[in-house]
Design a protein around this motif. Structure first.
Motif, PDB file in Angstrom:
ATOM      1  N   GLN A  97       0.829  -1.209   0.000  1.00  0.00           N
ATOM      2  CA  GLN A  97       0.000   0.000   0.000  1.00  0.00           C
ATOM      3  C   GLN A  97       0.860   1.255   0.000  1.00  0.00           C
ATOM      4  N   GLU A  98       1.858   1.287   0.869  1.00  0.00           N
ATOM      5  CA  GLU A  98       2.705   2.477   0.976  1.00  0.00           C
ATOM      6  C   GLU A  98       3.533   2.676  -0.289  1.00  0.00           C
ATOM      7  N   GLU A  99       4.066   1.587  -0.826  1.00  0.00           N
ATOM      8  CA  GLU A  99       4.871   1.688  -2.052  1.00  0.00           C
ATOM      9  C   GLU A  99       4.028   2.173  -3.218  1.00  0.00           C
ATOM     10  N   TYR A 100       2.808   1.684  -3.320  1.00  0.00           N
ATOM     11  CA  TYR A 100       1.932   2.108  -4.421  1.00  0.00           C
ATOM     12  C   TYR A 100       1.528   3.568  -4.263  1.00  0.00           C
ATOM     13  N   LYS A 101       1.261   3.980  -3.044  1.00  0.00           N
ATOM     14  CA  LYS A 101       0.937   5.380  -2.782  1.00  0.00           C
ATOM     15  C   LYS A 101       2.098   6.279  -3.178  1.00  0.00           C
ATOM     16  N   THR A 121      15.409  -4.420  -4.658  1.00  0.00           N
ATOM     17  CA  THR A 121      14.958  -3.696  -5.844  1.00  0.00           C
ATOM     18  C   THR A 121      15.098  -2.205  -5.601  1.00  0.00           C
ATOM     19  N   LEU A 122      14.997  -1.434  -6.677  1.00  0.00           N
ATOM     20  CA  LEU A 122      15.096   0.009  -6.538  1.00  0.00           C
ATOM     21  C   LEU A 122      13.966   0.539  -5.653  1.00  0.00           C
ATOM     22  N   THR A 123      12.772  -0.016  -5.830  1.00  0.00           N
ATOM     23  CA  THR A 123      11.641   0.405  -5.012  1.00  0.00           C
ATOM     24  C   THR A 123      11.903   0.133  -3.532  1.00  0.00           C
ATOM     25  N   GLU A 124      12.487  -1.013  -3.228  1.00  0.00           N
ATOM     26  CA  GLU A 124      12.777  -1.350  -1.836  1.00  0.00           C
ATOM     27  C   GLU A 124      13.824  -0.421  -1.240  1.00  0.00           C
ATOM     28  N   VAL A 125      14.832  -0.068  -2.018  1.00  0.00           N
ATOM     29  CA  VAL A 125      15.842   0.870  -1.535  1.00  0.00           C
ATOM     30  C   VAL A 125      15.199   2.226  -1.275  1.00  0.00           C
ATOM     31  N   VAL A 126      14.367   2.654  -2.207  1.00  0.00           N
ATOM     32  CA  VAL A 126      13.683   3.935  -2.062  1.00  0.00           C
ATOM     33  C   VAL A 126      12.823   3.937  -0.798  1.00  0.00           C
ATOM     34  N   PHE A 159      -5.189  -3.163  -6.736  1.00  0.00           N
ATOM     35  CA  PHE A 159      -6.150  -4.026  -6.083  1.00  0.00           C
ATOM     36  C   PHE A 159      -6.990  -3.227  -5.086  1.00  0.00           C
ATOM     37  N   GLU A 160      -8.094  -3.819  -4.680  1.00  0.00           N
ATOM     38  CA  GLU A 160      -9.022  -3.120  -3.799  1.00  0.00           C
ATOM     39  C   GLU A 160      -8.427  -2.780  -2.438  1.00  0.00           C
ATOM     40  N   ASP A 161      -7.412  -3.522  -2.020  1.00  0.00           N
ATOM     41  CA  ASP A 161      -6.835  -3.270  -0.698  1.00  0.00           C
ATOM     42  C   ASP A 161      -5.744  -2.205  -0.728  1.00  0.00           C
ATOM     43  N   GLY A 162      -5.566  -1.533  -1.876  1.00  0.00           N
ATOM     44  CA  GLY A 162      -4.576  -0.461  -1.963  1.00  0.00           C
ATOM     45  C   GLY A 162      -3.211  -0.908  -2.403  1.00  0.00           C
ATOM     46  N   THR A 163      -3.023  -2.195  -2.642  1.00  0.00           N
ATOM     47  CA  THR A 163      -1.762  -2.697  -3.183  1.00  0.00           C
ATOM     48  C   THR A 163      -1.869  -2.738  -4.703  1.00  0.00           C
ATOM     49  N   ALA A 164      -0.800  -3.123  -5.361  1.00  0.00           N
ATOM     50  CA  ALA A 164      -0.828  -3.180  -6.828  1.00  0.00           C
ATOM     51  C   ALA A 164       0.300  -4.061  -7.327  1.00  0.00           C
ATOM     52  N   VAL A 165       0.166  -4.477  -8.573  1.00  0.00           N
ATOM     53  CA  VAL A 165       1.246  -5.199  -9.231  1.00  0.00           C
ATOM     54  C   VAL A 165       1.509  -4.534 -10.571  1.00  0.00           C
ATOM     55  N   LYS A 166       2.765  -4.392 -10.900  1.00  0.00           N
ATOM     56  CA  LYS A 166       3.180  -3.819 -12.190  1.00  0.00           C
ATOM     57  C   LYS A 166       3.785  -4.949 -13.008  1.00  0.00           C
ATOM     58  N   LEU A 167       3.243  -5.168 -14.206  1.00  0.00           N
ATOM     59  CA  LEU A 167       3.695  -6.260 -15.050  1.00  0.00           C
ATOM     60  C   LEU A 167       4.089  -5.753 -16.432  1.00  0.00           C
ATOM     61  N   THR A 168       5.126  -6.336 -16.980  1.00  0.00           N
ATOM     62  CA  THR A 168       5.483  -6.059 -18.366  1.00  0.00           C
ATOM     63  C   THR A 168       4.439  -6.721 -19.259  1.00  0.00           C
ATOM     64  N   ILE A 169       3.829  -5.923 -20.141  1.00  0.00           N
ATOM     65  CA  ILE A 169       2.713  -6.468 -20.921  1.00  0.00           C
ATOM     66  C   ILE A 169       2.941  -6.414 -22.435  1.00  0.00           C
TER      67      ILE A 169
END
Length: 412
Positions: free
Chosen positions: A108-112, A172-177, A352-362
């Motif tokens: 949730q926090e990362e997506y925000k 990951t870069l997101t985790e470091v951030v 997702f409805e709970d405020g999380t998300a997934v980013k996928l190469t499409i």
């Protein structure tokens, strides 16, 4: 407007912030994205999911996970188990198994934070970073003028090794951030390796709110305009148009478009900017795994009519490559600098409805001439590496100077 010296300082090895590490430190740098509708995490299968009979979540897999959890409950020497962290690790592990550096699960926090970053407002230290492909460690590529990172003494090319005493190898870069972010007024201790010194440096810096202008302009000699774009956020197209108008009001005769160390960002933003420069035709097109093609086009109404040089380097990625690649394919400008990063794939975010998300190469994307630059990059028309010694000594930017030389020749 800013002086030539400040402009060069901002870009040269410059600003790589795609989802940027700006108040934060940069987050996930190279991706073009689109946000999909919200998905229910409580449904067995989403309507838009491609049907498949294959799944890793078999009864055996689920039972083994439960067995591991039971073993932890029975034998692990600590009893305060964070079940939420356990679940997050499972979700992240599923996406990590794709072995795709651009696909990622967000809490949730990362997506925000991710969504806030695309608006050009950040909470952190005000540095831009990219993941170094050789070292697999975050490398600072620039700092925002006046930001905590700039004031504390971080410089371009600093390689981040530790955050608050913890080694970040493998994150990951997101985790470091996420580790560098925090409440305004709190401090974070960052250990970097500074190549110019050949040694490690520890810097404590206070977190703050940072607003990042994504477009910078200045008028150079002989009415050569300079416009640098640090990243492609939702605010960037309007900033670009304002900057172009500012330069035209000063009777601009030629333009330097600086995309060095620009990691990319919004697909819609870069297409809006491309529509201010290109002739009628494709800007870029994407092809998904099923062969479905989607075209992003320009009507040619605002085709640039003055000489143009585009500056790029090895950290110009994703949306930057879409713009520089289309300009090169249409012959609307001269590409100067070094071969770009080579990110030719597109990501989509599924919240997702709970405020999380997934980013996928499409999908893969292709330049107007059908070039797939993924893992290859875009070769400049005029190859010239930045003279880092000269820049460090007195601010001389030999790549900008080469661009001026080329444009002066065209203006004769």
């Amino acid at each position: 407007m800013e002086s030539k010296e400040n402009k060069s300082l901002a870009y040269l090895v410059g600003f790589i912030a795609g989802v940027a590490l700006t108040g934060l430190l940069a987050a996930g740098c190279f991706w073009v994205y689109r946000v999909q509708g919200v998905f229910s995490i409580f449904e067995g299968k989403d309507k838009e999911q491609t049907a498949t009979n294959e799944t890793a979540l078999t009864d055996d897999t689920v039972n083994k996970m439960k067995t591991i959890e039971q073993a932890i409950d029975t034998y692990y020497y600590q009893t305060d188990i964070d079940r939420n962290a356990e679940a997050v690790s499972i979700y992240k592990g599923i996406v990590s198994s794709l072995d795709d550096p651009y696909s990622e699960y967000y809490t949730q926090e990362e997506y925000k934070d991710l969504m806030a970053d695309t608006q050009g407002v950040y909470f952190g230290i005000g540095a831009y970073v990219s993941m170094d492909k050789t070292l697999n460690l975050p490398r600072i590529t620039g700092t925002i003028e006046g930001s905590p990172a700039s004031t504390a003494g971080f410089v371009a090319n600093d390689i981040i090794y530790e955050v608050d005493g913890e080694n970040i190898q493998g994150l990951t870069l997101t985790e470091v951030v996420g580790r560098i972010r925090g409440e305004i007024g709190t401090t974070v201790l960052i250990k970097v390796y500074r190549e110019s010194l050949g040694d490690y440096v520890e810097i404590e810096v206070a977190r703050d709110r940072v607003e990042s202008p994504t477009v910078h302009t200045t008028m150079m000699e002989n009415q050569i305009g300079y416009l640098g774009i640090t990243e492609f956020d939702s605010v960037t197209p309007q900033q670009f148009m304002d900057g172009m108008q500012e330069l035209r009001d000063q009777d601009m005769k030629a333009l330097i478009l600086d995309l060095r160390s620009n990691p990319g960002g919004s697909l819609s933003a870069v297409c809006d900017i491309a529509r201010q420069l290109l002739p009628s035709g494709d800007i870029v097109y994407t092809v998904d795994r099923d062969g479905n093609r989607e075209d992003y086009t320009c009507d040619g109404a605002n085709e640039i009519d003055i000489p143009l040089v585009v500056l790029v380097n090895g950290y110009s990625a994703s949306a930057s490559e879409i713009l520089s690649g289309s300009i090169k394919d249409y012959g609307k400008g001269t590409i100067v600098g070094e071969t770009t990063y080579g990110k030719g794939v597109v990501q989509r975010i599924f919240p997702f409805e709970d405020g999380t998300a997934v980013k996928l190469t499409i999908s893969n994307y292709f330049t107007p001439n059908g070039n797939n630059i993924n893992g290859v990059g875009i070769e400049p028309d005029v190859e010239i590496a930045l003279d880092t010694e000269a820049f460090a000594k007195d601010g001389t930017d030999n790549q900008v100077n080469k661009a001026v030389e080329i444009l002066n020749e065209k203006l004769k």
